[in-house]
Design an enzyme around this catalytic site. Structure first.
Site, PDB file in Angstrom:
ATOM      1  N   ARG A  23       0.851  -1.187   0.000  1.00 18.68           N
ATOM      2  CA  ARG A  23       0.000   0.000   0.000  1.00 18.68           C
ATOM      3  C   ARG A  23       0.893   1.245   0.000  1.00 18.68           C
ATOM      4  NH1 ARG A  23      -3.364  -1.204   4.448  1.00 18.68           N
ATOM      5  NH2 ARG A  23      -4.716  -2.262   2.948  1.00 18.68           N
ATOM      6  N   ASP A 105       0.845  -7.868   9.097  1.00 18.66           N
ATOM      7  CA  ASP A 105      -0.539  -8.338   9.153  1.00 18.66           C
ATOM      8  C   ASP A 105      -1.277  -8.028  10.453  1.00 18.66           C
ATOM      9  OD1 ASP A 105       0.055  -9.706   6.640  1.00 18.66           O
ATOM     10  OD2 ASP A 105       0.979 -11.243   7.884  1.00 18.66           O
ATOM     11  N   ASP A 120      -6.704  -9.589  12.465  1.00 14.19           N
ATOM     12  CA  ASP A 120      -5.977 -10.268  11.393  1.00 14.19           C
ATOM     13  C   ASP A 120      -5.016 -11.365  11.867  1.00 14.19           C
ATOM     14  OD1 ASP A 120      -7.341  -8.595   9.624  1.00 14.19           O
ATOM     15  OD2 ASP A 120      -5.791  -7.069   9.735  1.00 14.19           O
TER      16      ASP A 120
END
Length: 177
Positions: A23, A105, A120
């Site tokens: 990202r 994560d 997550d």
């Protein structure tokens, strides 16, 4: 690489353990830098996902990165109070292109009422197997979850209202908002 100055903009790039870009945040205003940390602010910042999808952040958010800790913290300033999104991630590095880190994560979300959620865990376990997270990384991340929860429980650093007020006000001064 020189540290950016207050009021300048940096891009932020998040990677996965296998080296793939995860990202990107295009323009984060730098509010403060030190030898060990960077504080910035995103406000309607363009975010690009690894699949090319794009979106814009909805509210001002103070971001905190450190060269020692294996997490970064996003304090989202909302009408109902400050929410936090904490990424378990490698310490940041800065080069000519961007501030960069590896996202591992696991996330902790903190709601305005103080409720905390570890997110997550399944994704962390799956990616750990697929990308072969080393045992030492697993240990470091679990130890940093403990540090992060201590900061949250004791209102340290970004988790104090005073911190949010100081840095949001500084952003408003620098951006003339």
């Amino acid at each position: 690489m020189r540290m950016p100055k207050e009021g300048e903009f940096v891009s932020i790039q998040s990677y996965k353990h296998d080296g793939n870009l995860h990202r990107t945040w295009r323009d984060t205003m730098v509010l403060k830098t030190s030898e060990q940390s960077l504080i910035g602010l995103n406000d309607h910042t363009l975010v690009t996902e690894s699949d090319g999808r794009r979106w814009v952040t909805r509210e001002p958010a103070i971001v905190y990165f450190h060269k020692k800790y294996w997490f970064n913290i996003v304090a989202m300033i909302r009408e109902k109070g400050v929410s936090y999104y904490c990424n378990l991630a490698s310490p940041f590095v800065l080069d000519e292109e961007a501030l960069k880190y590896i996202d591992y994560d696991l996330d902790i979300k903190v709601f305005p009422d103080g409720e905390k959620r570890l997110l997550d865990v399944d994704e962390y376990e799956l990616h750990g197997k697929l990308m072969h997270y080393p045992n030492d990384i697993d240990y470091i991340l679990k130890e940093n979850v403990k540090i992060l929860v201590d900061w949250i429980n004791n209102g340290k650093g970004p988790f104090s209202q005073g911190y949010v007020d100081i840095w949001y006000n500084r952003y408003k001064q620098l951006s003339h908002k």
